[in-house]
Design a protein around this motif. Structure first.
Motif, mmCIF file in Angstrom:
data_model
loop_
_atom_site.group_PDB
_atom_site.id
_atom_site.type_symbol
_atom_site.label_atom_id
_atom_site.label_comp_id
_atom_site.label_asym_id
_atom_site.label_seq_id
_atom_site.Cartn_x
_atom_site.Cartn_y
_atom_site.Cartn_z
ATOM 1 N N LYS A 184 0.823 -1.208 0.000
ATOM 2 C CA LYS A 184 0.000 0.000 0.000
ATOM 3 C C LYS A 184 0.855 1.254 0.000
ATOM 4 C CE LYS A 184 -3.925 -2.154 2.365
ATOM 5 N NZ LYS A 184 -4.775 -2.152 3.581
ATOM 6 N N VAL A 185 1.944 1.244 0.770
ATOM 7 C CA VAL A 185 2.851 2.403 0.801
ATOM 8 C C VAL A 185 3.482 2.633 -0.560
ATOM 9 C CG1 VAL A 185 5.015 3.271 1.782
ATOM 10 C CG2 VAL A 185 3.299 2.227 3.277
ATOM 11 N N GLU A 186 3.880 1.501 -1.215
ATOM 12 C CA GLU A 186 4.471 1.625 -2.543
ATOM 13 C C GLU A 186 3.459 2.194 -3.538
ATOM 14 O OE1 GLU A 186 6.782 -1.166 -5.839
ATOM 15 O OE2 GLU A 186 5.801 -2.046 -4.085
ATOM 16 N N LEU B 94 11.376 7.983 -10.031
ATOM 17 C CA LEU B 94 11.166 7.271 -8.778
ATOM 18 C C LEU B 94 12.429 6.512 -8.406
ATOM 19 C CD1 LEU B 94 9.210 6.523 -6.524
ATOM 20 C CD2 LEU B 94 8.527 4.533 -7.899
ATOM 21 N N ARG C 250 0.886 4.084 -2.829
ATOM 22 C CA ARG C 250 0.669 5.504 -2.508
ATOM 23 C C ARG C 250 1.819 6.359 -2.981
ATOM 24 N NH1 ARG C 250 -3.346 9.007 -2.014
ATOM 25 N NH2 ARG C 250 -2.838 10.694 -0.536
ATOM 26 N N GLN C 251 3.034 5.827 -2.894
ATOM 27 C CA GLN C 251 4.200 6.575 -3.356
ATOM 28 C C GLN C 251 4.153 6.772 -4.870
ATOM 29 O OE1 GLN C 251 7.874 4.721 -2.330
ATOM 30 N NE2 GLN C 251 9.131 6.495 -2.893
ATOM 31 N N LEU C 252 3.714 5.755 -5.604
ATOM 32 C CA LEU C 252 3.588 5.893 -7.056
ATOM 33 C C LEU C 252 2.541 6.948 -7.417
ATOM 34 C CD1 LEU C 252 3.752 2.146 -8.172
ATOM 35 C CD2 LEU C 252 5.504 3.913 -8.477
ATOM 36 N N GLN C 253 1.425 6.976 -6.685
ATOM 37 C CA GLN C 253 0.413 8.001 -6.943
ATOM 38 C C GLN C 253 0.959 9.405 -6.700
ATOM 39 O OE1 GLN C 253 -2.957 7.046 -4.537
ATOM 40 N NE2 GLN C 253 -3.460 5.158 -5.658
ATOM 41 N N LEU C 254 1.691 9.576 -5.621
ATOM 42 C CA LEU C 254 2.281 10.891 -5.327
ATOM 43 C C LEU C 254 3.306 11.279 -6.394
ATOM 44 C CD1 LEU C 254 2.757 10.625 -1.440
ATOM 45 C CD2 LEU C 254 1.015 11.922 -2.685
ATOM 46 N N HIS C 255 4.062 10.290 -6.858
ATOM 47 C CA HIS C 255 5.049 10.570 -7.905
ATOM 48 C C HIS C 255 4.364 11.029 -9.197
ATOM 49 C CE1 HIS C 255 8.656 10.125 -10.310
ATOM 50 N NE2 HIS C 255 7.981 9.312 -11.140
ATOM 51 N N GLN C 256 3.274 10.351 -9.555
ATOM 52 C CA GLN C 256 2.556 10.761 -10.762
ATOM 53 C C GLN C 256 1.965 12.158 -10.611
ATOM 54 O OE1 GLN C 256 -0.307 7.688 -11.417
ATOM 55 N NE2 GLN C 256 1.215 6.130 -12.038
ATOM 56 N N ARG C 257 1.376 12.442 -9.467
ATOM 57 C CA ARG C 257 0.811 13.777 -9.246
ATOM 58 C C ARG C 257 1.889 14.860 -9.265
ATOM 59 N NH1 ARG C 257 -3.791 13.018 -4.507
ATOM 60 N NH2 ARG C 257 -5.124 11.555 -5.694
#
Length: 384
Positions: free
Chosen positions: A350-352, A384, A354-361
């Motif tokens: 889940k953390v990974e 990333l 969420r990190q991918l979503q933040l990176h895309q944003r």
């Protein structure tokens, strides 16, 4: 005669008083259980309803017997046969013996012995059957040989040892059983067989029978009984729970004694300094080795025992953690560790994500800022 009458009177008085005490105690027990569980629960709904009905019968029969004894003592017609027929209610005395089995549950050693004996009944039946078959086969051979020998003599040896020990199949089986159970000296039976025709062969066969039963059959039967008794004792769930509770209590007392040995200041708390000071003691090392609690250093073991992480260990923490860490890892411990590992893996996934979503944003924000002119120079998208 007068002395004998006095002894009989004292004996009757003693047993009467014993019956009264018995009836009073069991009546009090049944009444307390009736008040505690209720009449319907006591007789019908309880899983021990059969034992409860037996207790009621024992109590009622005891008081009826005492009442009849009182009527007989006060009645002038002591020879009344009808009244004496009512003494058949003393069958309840036999039922009281059955109730001893229920009382035996309160005594650990006695209950273990009874359960072990009951558990060996099945093995006893098959062992006796096997032994009977062996004696039957050898008995047929010896009886047939002896009858042929006596027939050749015209049955003139009616009182000889050979005819008394092997004259019929029943006598042969009886002799064979006594030979392996110290009922007689088997050498006498062997000497009687040696006086027949081809006596050396039959004597040797008898020796083989004794050796086979003594060294093989009886030892196997003993091992089977021991194995059945051990399994019967292990199947007793109540006794197993009681044994575990008693072992845990004894271990708790030993752990508390060790804690007070380490806590020389007597404040009820052990710090890392106190623990390191006594960690190299032979008594402490031997105790933790007996519990199968291993640690490379005092600090690692101290952190394992410190539940709340306040860098001090109380007697409750020390006791509970030693009991939890006692012995090797159990299947429940491994299952709990696996569950925690799976939860941690799910959390990392889940953390990974969420990190991918933040990176895309973040990359979308950079592109938007570049398109509207907030950034004078193009910025490479974050990797990333």
């Amino acid at each position: 005669m007068q002395a004998a009458s006095e002894n009989i009177f004292v004996e009757d008085t003693f047993f009467l008083a014993l019956n009264v005490v018995y009836a009073v105690l069991f009546t009090m027990e049944v009444m307390l259980r009736l008040l505690g569980s209720g009449c319907s629960m006591f007789i019908w709904s309880s899983h021990d309803w059969a034992w409860n009905c037996l207790d009621l019968f024992v109590v009622v029969s005891s008081w009826v017997e005492l009442l009849l004894h009182s009527l007989e003592g006060n009645s002038s017609i002591s020879g009344n046969r009808n009244l004496r027929m009512l003494r058949l209610l003393r069958f309840g005395r036999l039922v009281r013996v059955v109730r001893v089995v229920r009382v035996a549950r309160l005594f650990r050693s006695l209950r273990t012995l009874i359960n072990s004996l009951v558990g060996t009944l099945k093995s006893l039946f098959w062992s006796l059957l096997l032994l009977a078959l062996i004696m039957y086969m050898f008995g047929i051979m010896f009886t047939d040989a002896v009858l042929d020998h006596r027939n050749s003599l015209g049955f003139t040896d009616a009182g000889s040892d050979l005819s008394l020990r092997f004259g019929s199949l029943y006598l042969s089986i009886e002799t064979l059983f006594r030979a392996i159970s110290n009922g007689l000296t088997w050498g006498e039976a062997a000497d009687a067989l040696a006086r027949m025709d081809h006596g050396m062969f039959w004597c040797s066969l008898f020796h083989f029978y004794v050796a086979f039963c003594s060294f093989a059959v009886l030892n196997v039967m003993t091992g089977t009984f021991c194995n059945a008794a051990i399994k019967a004792a292990e199947r007793d769930h109540d006794m197993l729970v009681l044994s575990l509770v008693q072992t845990r209590q004894e271990l708790r007392e030993q752990v508390a004694t060790l804690f007070h040995k380490i806590d020389q200041r007597g404040v009820g708390q052990v710090t890392i300094d106190d623990f390191e000071q006594h960690f190299s003691d032979d008594v402490v090392i031997a105790f933790f080795e007996s519990l199968e609690i291993g640690a490379m250093d005092a600090w690692t073991l101290f952190l394992s025992l410190d539940v709340d992480g306040d860098h001090t260990i109380s007697v409750d923490e020390f006791t509970e953690r030693c009991l939890q860490l006692h012995g090797p890892a159990r299947s429940a411990d491994i299952f709990a560790l696996r569950q925690n590992t799976d939860k941690l893996a799910d959390y990392l996934i889940k953390v990974e994500g969420r990190q991918l979503q933040l990176h895309q944003r973040f990359n979308e924000l950079l592109r938007t800022m570049s398109s509207v002119g907030y950034l004078t120079e193009p910025v490479k998208e974050a990797e990333l």
